[in-house]
Design an enzyme around this catalytic site. Structure first.
Site, PDB file in Angstrom:
ATOM      1  N   CYS B  84     -26.637   3.252  36.079  1.00  0.00           N
ATOM      2  CA  CYS B  84     -26.929   2.211  37.027  1.00  0.00           C
ATOM      3  C   CYS B  84     -25.389   1.575  37.618  1.00  0.00           C
ATOM      4  CB  CYS B  84     -27.719   0.960  36.373  1.00  0.00           C
ATOM      5  SG  CYS B  84     -28.429  -0.106  37.608  1.00  0.00           S
ATOM      6  N   HIS B 193     -32.420   3.958  34.707  1.00  0.00           N
ATOM      7  CA  HIS B 193     -31.902   3.480  33.053  1.00  0.00           C
ATOM      8  C   HIS B 193     -32.538   4.604  32.087  1.00  0.00           C
ATOM      9  CE1 HIS B 193     -30.149  -0.261  33.962  1.00  0.00           C
ATOM     10  NE2 HIS B 193     -30.792  -0.279  35.180  1.00  0.00           N
ATOM     11  N   GLU B 195     -32.044   4.777  29.178  1.00  0.00           N
ATOM     12  CA  GLU B 195     -32.077   4.181  27.836  1.00  0.00           C
ATOM     13  C   GLU B 195     -33.487   3.243  27.717  1.00  0.00           C
ATOM     14  OE1 GLU B 195     -30.462   3.082  30.331  1.00  0.00           O
ATOM     15  OE2 GLU B 195     -30.278   0.978  30.268  1.00  0.00           O
TER      16      GLU B 195
END
Lengths: 255, 212
Positions: B84, B193, B195
Site C-alpha cells: 500500500c 494488502h 496481510e
C-alpha cells in the site's frame, strides 16, 4: 463492461470489557459472547472486514483496551476497523500497532472536527472512518449522538456526514439508533439520505434482521457495505449464507 | 530460502504493524520490527508496510534516517516488499496533498484515481488482481496464485509506473484498469494488502519469504 464492485459484509462487535455485548437501542446491554471466538467465526465464514467498537472507552473516558484488540485480531487476516475512545493521533498509531487497519471516530470528532482533517492528512483518508450514530427527530431529520448513542449533539446527522467528507474522511459508518438491535430492517430513509450524495463509501448499520432487508439496503438504498451484529451473533444466519443469498440476487460479493 | 531469514518490518510511524508482523509470523519466527538503520542493514529482506499519506510516509522515513538506507538495501539485490503506502513510496513521485519525491526504486508516479472512474473513491474492498499477460507470474511472488482472485484494497491513489515492464498485476475499478502490483528484480510492491486478504493474501507473504 466492468463488473460492479463487491458489496462488503461486515460483522460488527460491540466490546465491553472481555465480552461482546449487544446494545438494544444502545441502552440495555446483553452479553453475547467472547470477542476472540466471534471474530474467529466471522473470519472463517467469509466476512469481508470486522468492525470492533470498544463501547466503554468513549463513554467513560477510559483508554481503549489495546491488549484485548491484539488478542482478538491475532489469528484474523481481514481488515479491522476499530473505534471507541480514539482521541489523539497517538491513539490511532497505537491502534494500528495492535491490529487495527482503520479507525472509526465519533465522539471526539464531534467535539473537535478538525481532528478528522489532521488524522486524514497523516494516515490518509482511507484510514479514517466517520462513525455517526443517528436518531430520528422528525420527518427526514436525524440527530447525531455521541458516546455510544447516549449524548445528544444538536447536530443534524446528514449535515455532519457532509462536513466529515469535507474534512477528508474516507468512509462513513452510519448507525440507526432507533433500529439497532431490533432486527426491524435498516432505516432505509436515513441510509439513502447519505448515499444519495456521498462521494465516499457508506456502511449501513442498525436493524439488519433478515436477508431481504440487507438486499434492500444494498439495491434500493445503495449502501456500499452493510454492518450486522445481532443477526450474526445470534446465528439467525451466517455471513456465508447471507452472501450466497445476495449472490443469488445478482449482488456482487466475495465468495 | 535461507534458514530463518531475518526480515525487517520497517516502522516509520504509520503502519498497521501488528497486522503485517503476525502474517509474517505464520511462516517465520525471524521477522522483527525496526525503526533503525542498523536493523534495516542487518536484514536479509525488508517489508515496507504502510497506512498513511505519501508526504507523511516519506517524512516518517527521513526523520528516522531510513530513506537512503532503503535505497541502499534495494540496490543490494535483497528482496523488498512494499505494501500500500509502503509500495507507493517506492516510486519516484507522489501527488497526495502536494507533489513529493519518493524513494525512486521503480520509475513512475503515484496519482489519484482519475475522475472517469465510475465508482466511489477511496476504493475500499475486495477486488480481483490478474497478470497483465498470460503466465506473467511465473518466478514471481505471485507464482501459482489463482488468477482472478480477490484481494483487499483501501486507497485513493494508484501506481503509474513509467514502464509497462514494471506492472505485475492489473485490477479494474469502476471500469478503470489500473496497476495493482509492481516489481523490478528484487523489488515488489502491492497496492492491496496481502496481510489482510485472507488465505490467498497469505500465500503471497509465504512466497515472498521463499525467495529470500
Amino acid at each position: 463492461m466492468a463488473m460492479a464492485k463487491n458489496v462488503r459484509i461486515i460483522p460488527l462487535l460491540h466490546v465491553k470489557g472481555p465480552n461482546v455485548v449487544k446494545p438494544v437501542h444502545t441502552e440495555a446491554l446483553r452479553i453475547v459472547g467472547n470477542p476472540e471466538e466471534l471474530a474467529g467465526r466471522y473470519y472463517e465464514d467469509g466476512a469481508d472486514e470486522i468492525i470492533y467498537l470498544d463501547i466503554v472507552a468513549s463513554l467513560y473516558q477510559r483508554n481503549f483496551d489495546f491488549e484485548l484488540l491484539k488478542s482478538v485480531s491475532r489469528d484474523i487476516f481481514i481488515p479491522f476497523t476499530v473505534g471507541g475512545g480514539i482521541r489523539t493521533i497517538q491513539d490511532i498509531r497505537n491502534a494500528l500497532r495492535v491490529g487495527a487497519d482503520k479507525v472509526a471516530i465519533n465522539t471526539h470528532a464531534v467535539k473537535n472536527p478538525d481532528f478528522l482533517k489532521e488524522a486524514s492528512k497523516i494516515f490518509g483518508s482511507q484510514c479514517i472512518v466517520l462513525f455517526i450514530e443517528a436518531k430520528k427527530v422528525g420527518a427526514g431529520k436525524w440527530e447525531a449522538y455521541t458516546d455510544g448513542g447516549r449524548e445528544k449533539t444538536g447536530i443534524d446527522a446528514v449535515e455532519w456526514a457532509k462536513r466529515g467528507v469535507d474534512l477528508g474522511v474516507g468512509e462513513i459508518l452510519i448507525t440507526s439508533i432507533d433500529r439497532d438491535g431490533t432486527g426491524a430492517g435498516y432505516e432505509s430513509e436515513l441510509v439513502s439520505a447519505v448515499t444519495s450524495w456521498a462521494p465516499i463509501p457508506v456502511i449501513a448499520h442498525g436493524g439488519a434482521g433478515n436477508f431481504q432487508t440487507v438486499e434492500g439496503v444494498i439495491l434500493k438504498d445503495k449502501a456500499d457495505a452493510v454492518a450486522l451484529s445481532s443477526s450474526l451473533h445470534y446465528k439467525n444466519f451466517s455471513t456465508e449464507e447471507l452472501k450466497r443469498h445476495l449472490y443469488s440476487k445478482k449482488i456482487n460479493v466475495r465468495l | 530460502m535461507k534458514k530463518s531469514p531475518k526480515i525487517a518490518i520497517i516502522d516509520y510511524g504509520l503502519s498497521n504493524l501488528y497486522s503485517i508482523s503476525k502474517a509474517l509470523g505464520l511462516f517465520t519466527d525471524s521477522a522483527f520490527i525496526t525503526d533503525e538503520l542498523s536493523g534495516l542493514r542487518s536484514a536479509d529482506a525488508v517489508v515496507l508496510p504502510g497506512v498513511g499519506a505519501f508526504e507523511a510516509g516519506m517524512n516518517g522515513l527521513k526523520v528516522r534516517g531510513l530513506a537512503d538506507g532503503i535505497k541502499e538495501f534495494a540496490g543490494s539485490g535483497k528482496p523488498i516488499l512494499g505494501i500500500c503506502l509502503g509500495a507507493q513510496l517506492m516510486l519516484s513521485k507522489g501527488y497526495e496533498f502536494g507533489v513529493f519525491d519518493g524513494l525512486d526504486l521503480i520509475k513512475g508516479e503515484v496519482v489519484k484515481f482519475p475522475e472517469t472512474v465510475k465508482e466511489k473513491i477511496p476504493h475500499v474492498g475486495w477486488n480481483k488482481i490478474c497478470p497483465p499477460k498470460k503466465d506473467d507470474w511465473n518466478k514471481t511472488i505471485f507464482d501459482k496464485l489463482d488468477k482472478n482472485i480477490d484481494m483487499y484494497f483501501v486507497h485513493s491513489y494508484i501506481f503509474k509506473p513509467s514502464s509497462k515492464e514494471n506492472t505485475l498485476a492489473m485490477s479494474n475499478y469502476g471500469g478503470f484498469e489500473f496497476c495493482s502490483a509492481i516489481y523490478e528484480k528484487n523489488i515488489y510492491g502491492c497496492q492491496f494488502h496481502p496481510e489482510k486478504s485472507g488465505k490467498f493474501g497469505l500465500e503471497i507473504i509465504k512466497n515472498f519469504i521463499k525467495i529470500i
